[in-house]
Design a protein around this motif. Structure first.
Motif, PDB file in Angstrom:
ATOM      1  N   ARG A 146      30.905  39.939 -19.964  1.00  0.00           N
ATOM      2  CA  ARG A 146      29.801  39.158 -20.515  1.00  0.00           C
ATOM      3  C   ARG A 146      29.560  39.669 -21.920  1.00  0.00           C
ATOM      4  N   TYR A 147      29.563  38.759 -22.911  1.00  0.00           N
ATOM      5  CA  TYR A 147      29.493  39.229 -24.288  1.00  0.00           C
ATOM      6  C   TYR A 147      28.848  38.191 -25.202  1.00  0.00           C
ATOM      7  N   GLU A 148      28.478  38.665 -26.398  1.00  0.00           N
ATOM      8  CA  GLU A 148      27.968  37.790 -27.441  1.00  0.00           C
ATOM      9  C   GLU A 148      29.128  37.380 -28.332  1.00  0.00           C
ATOM     10  N   THR A 149      29.162  36.092 -28.689  1.00  0.00           N
ATOM     11  CA  THR A 149      30.287  35.573 -29.455  1.00  0.00           C
ATOM     12  C   THR A 149      30.040  35.676 -30.956  1.00  0.00           C
ATOM     13  N   THR A 150      31.129  35.630 -31.690  1.00  0.00           N
ATOM     14  CA  THR A 150      31.036  35.499 -33.144  1.00  0.00           C
ATOM     15  C   THR A 150      30.652  34.061 -33.483  1.00  0.00           C
ATOM     16  N   ALA A 151      30.243  33.844 -34.716  1.00  0.00           N
ATOM     17  CA  ALA A 151      29.879  32.494 -35.138  1.00  0.00           C
ATOM     18  C   ALA A 151      31.121  31.608 -35.177  1.00  0.00           C
ATOM     19  N   PRO A 152      31.052  30.390 -34.634  1.00  0.00           N
ATOM     20  CA  PRO A 152      32.208  29.496 -34.690  1.00  0.00           C
ATOM     21  C   PRO A 152      32.443  28.994 -36.111  1.00  0.00           C
ATOM     22  N   GLN A 153      33.653  28.590 -36.397  1.00  0.00           N
ATOM     23  CA  GLN A 153      33.987  27.963 -37.681  1.00  0.00           C
ATOM     24  C   GLN A 153      33.687  26.471 -37.545  1.00  0.00           C
ATOM     25  N   ILE A 154      32.434  26.103 -37.831  1.00  0.00           N
ATOM     26  CA  ILE A 154      32.021  24.729 -37.541  1.00  0.00           C
ATOM     27  C   ILE A 154      32.620  23.735 -38.535  1.00  0.00           C
ATOM     28  N   ASN A 155      32.814  22.526 -38.044  1.00  0.00           N
ATOM     29  CA  ASN A 155      33.204  21.400 -38.891  1.00  0.00           C
ATOM     30  C   ASN A 155      32.638  20.134 -38.253  1.00  0.00           C
ATOM     31  N   ALA A 156      33.186  18.993 -38.590  1.00  0.00           N
ATOM     32  CA  ALA A 156      32.632  17.743 -38.066  1.00  0.00           C
ATOM     33  C   ALA A 156      32.801  17.633 -36.557  1.00  0.00           C
ATOM     34  N   SER A 157      33.827  18.273 -36.004  1.00  0.00           N
ATOM     35  CA  SER A 157      34.082  18.160 -34.565  1.00  0.00           C
ATOM     36  C   SER A 157      33.788  19.430 -33.787  1.00  0.00           C
ATOM     37  N   ILE A 158      33.727  20.564 -34.458  1.00  0.00           N
ATOM     38  CA  ILE A 158      33.381  21.831 -33.806  1.00  0.00           C
ATOM     39  C   ILE A 158      31.934  22.160 -34.147  1.00  0.00           C
ATOM     40  N   SER A 159      31.102  22.255 -33.133  1.00  0.00           N
ATOM     41  CA  SER A 159      29.675  22.475 -33.342  1.00  0.00           C
ATOM     42  C   SER A 159      29.280  23.890 -32.969  1.00  0.00           C
ATOM     43  N   THR A 160      28.025  24.211 -33.224  1.00  0.00           N
ATOM     44  CA  THR A 160      27.435  25.476 -32.817  1.00  0.00           C
ATOM     45  C   THR A 160      26.244  25.172 -31.920  1.00  0.00           C
ATOM     46  N   PRO A 161      25.987  25.998 -30.906  1.00  0.00           N
ATOM     47  CA  PRO A 161      24.806  25.770 -30.070  1.00  0.00           C
ATOM     48  C   PRO A 161      23.496  26.089 -30.771  1.00  0.00           C
ATOM     49  N   PHE A 162      23.565  26.641 -31.986  1.00  0.00           N
ATOM     50  CA  PHE A 162      22.334  26.862 -32.736  1.00  0.00           C
ATOM     51  C   PHE A 162      21.679  25.516 -32.993  1.00  0.00           C
ATOM     52  N   PRO A 163      20.380  25.331 -32.657  1.00  0.00           N
ATOM     53  CA  PRO A 163      19.812  23.990 -32.575  1.00  0.00           C
ATOM     54  C   PRO A 163      19.269  23.393 -33.865  1.00  0.00           C
ATOM     55  N   SER A 164      19.127  24.168 -34.945  1.00  0.00           N
ATOM     56  CA  SER A 164      18.440  23.666 -36.127  1.00  0.00           C
ATOM     57  C   SER A 164      19.395  23.482 -37.303  1.00  0.00           C
ATOM     58  N   SER A 165      19.733  22.229 -37.611  1.00  0.00           N
ATOM     59  CA  SER A 165      20.575  21.965 -38.777  1.00  0.00           C
ATOM     60  C   SER A 165      19.822  22.254 -40.069  1.00  0.00           C
ATOM     61  N   MET A 166      18.495  22.018 -40.091  1.00  0.00           N
ATOM     62  CA  MET A 166      17.716  22.271 -41.293  1.00  0.00           C
ATOM     63  C   MET A 166      17.661  23.756 -41.618  1.00  0.00           C
ATOM     64  N   CYS A 167      17.588  24.595 -40.606  1.00  0.00           N
ATOM     65  CA  CYS A 167      17.604  26.037 -40.846  1.00  0.00           C
ATOM     66  C   CYS A 167      18.905  26.442 -41.536  1.00  0.00           C
ATOM     67  N   LEU A 168      20.027  25.924 -41.052  1.00  0.00           N
ATOM     68  CA  LEU A 168      21.314  26.246 -41.674  1.00  0.00           C
ATOM     69  C   LEU A 168      21.399  25.666 -43.080  1.00  0.00           C
ATOM     70  N   ALA A 169      20.844  24.478 -43.282  1.00  0.00           N
ATOM     71  CA  ALA A 169      20.850  23.869 -44.612  1.00  0.00           C
ATOM     72  C   ALA A 169      20.044  24.711 -45.595  1.00  0.00           C
ATOM     73  N   ARG A 170      18.890  25.213 -45.142  1.00  0.00           N
ATOM     74  CA  ARG A 170      18.082  26.054 -46.037  1.00  0.00           C
ATOM     75  C   ARG A 170      18.779  27.383 -46.307  1.00  0.00           C
TER      76      ARG A 170
END
Length: 212
Positions: free
Chosen positions: A131-155
């Motif tokens: 059981r472990y914590e993952t690294t941040a995914p390399q997101i793109n248009a088809s690969i998402s992240t479970p982090f729920p706030s797009s505005m937070c990432l935009a800021r």
């Protein structure tokens, strides 16, 4: 909670920059800044959304861990045994202590680095559940992240955009707004979340007073 992909974050970032749509070219720097913002978010807090479980094979005392294991992100390693309270739970030790424990003590140490960890143990062959914590995914248009706030990432990306526009710019306001958005997401996760019982150092290390 909803997932977030690069397309949504890029739209939010364009709106923050006063644009009505995402430019069709020349946005590679913005995409990189979004990824950097996501990595900041993953470092900022131990979100439960980036925890997962995997099975690895321990062969002759060596197991290759998944490539997305975060640095210091291992939560639990065990060999599952049928019954209640019968699992063989592995506890981490420094490399220098690898000769201090006999077989049956279920100790392990790590070699390598983030993305290429190997688990080493005095135990021989076993199937381990990690059981472990993952690294941040390399997101793109088809690969998402479970982090729920797009505005937070935009800021968060906007902070880097302003620095790129002017390395001497005062980014205090952009940084404060990013931190505010992040704090709101963290508060949402913490709300009504059960608090685990605190563990002593002996419990964490799997030892007891007087153990040598």
């Amino acid at each position: 909670m909803a997932t977030t992909n690069l397309t949504t974050v890029m739209q939010d970032l364009s709106y923050l920059l006063g644009e009505t749509s995402v430019p069709t070219s020349g946005v590679e720097d913005r995409q990189r800044f979004v990824q950097l913002a996501l990595e900041r978010v993953y470092r900022a807090y131990d979100f439960p959304m980036n925890r997962t479980t995997a099975t690895v094979a321990l062969v002759s005392g060596i197991a290759t861990l998944p490539t997305n294991v975060h640095q210091d992100g291992i939560i639990d390693i065990r060999e599952v045994v049928a019954g209640v309270g019968t699992d063989h739970r592995y506890n981490q030790i420094p490399y220098e202590m690898k000769d201090d424990y006999p077989q049956g003590q279920y100790r392990y140490w790590l070699d390598g680095y983030e993305g290429a960890y190997t688990l080493n143990s005095i135990e021989s062959d076993a199937t381990l559940q990690i059981r472990y914590e993952t690294t941040a995914p390399q997101i793109n248009a088809s690969i998402s992240t479970p982090f729920p706030s797009s505005m937070c990432l935009a800021r968060g990306a906007l902070v880097y955009v302003r620095q790129a526009e002017d390395p001497q710019a005062d980014i205090a306001q952009e940084e404060a707004l990013f931190q505010q958005e992040l704090d709101e997401v963290i508060a949402q996760y913490n709300r009504k979340r059960p608090q685990p019982r605190a563990k002593t150092l002996h419990e964490v290390q799997g030892t007891y007073p007087g153990d040598i």
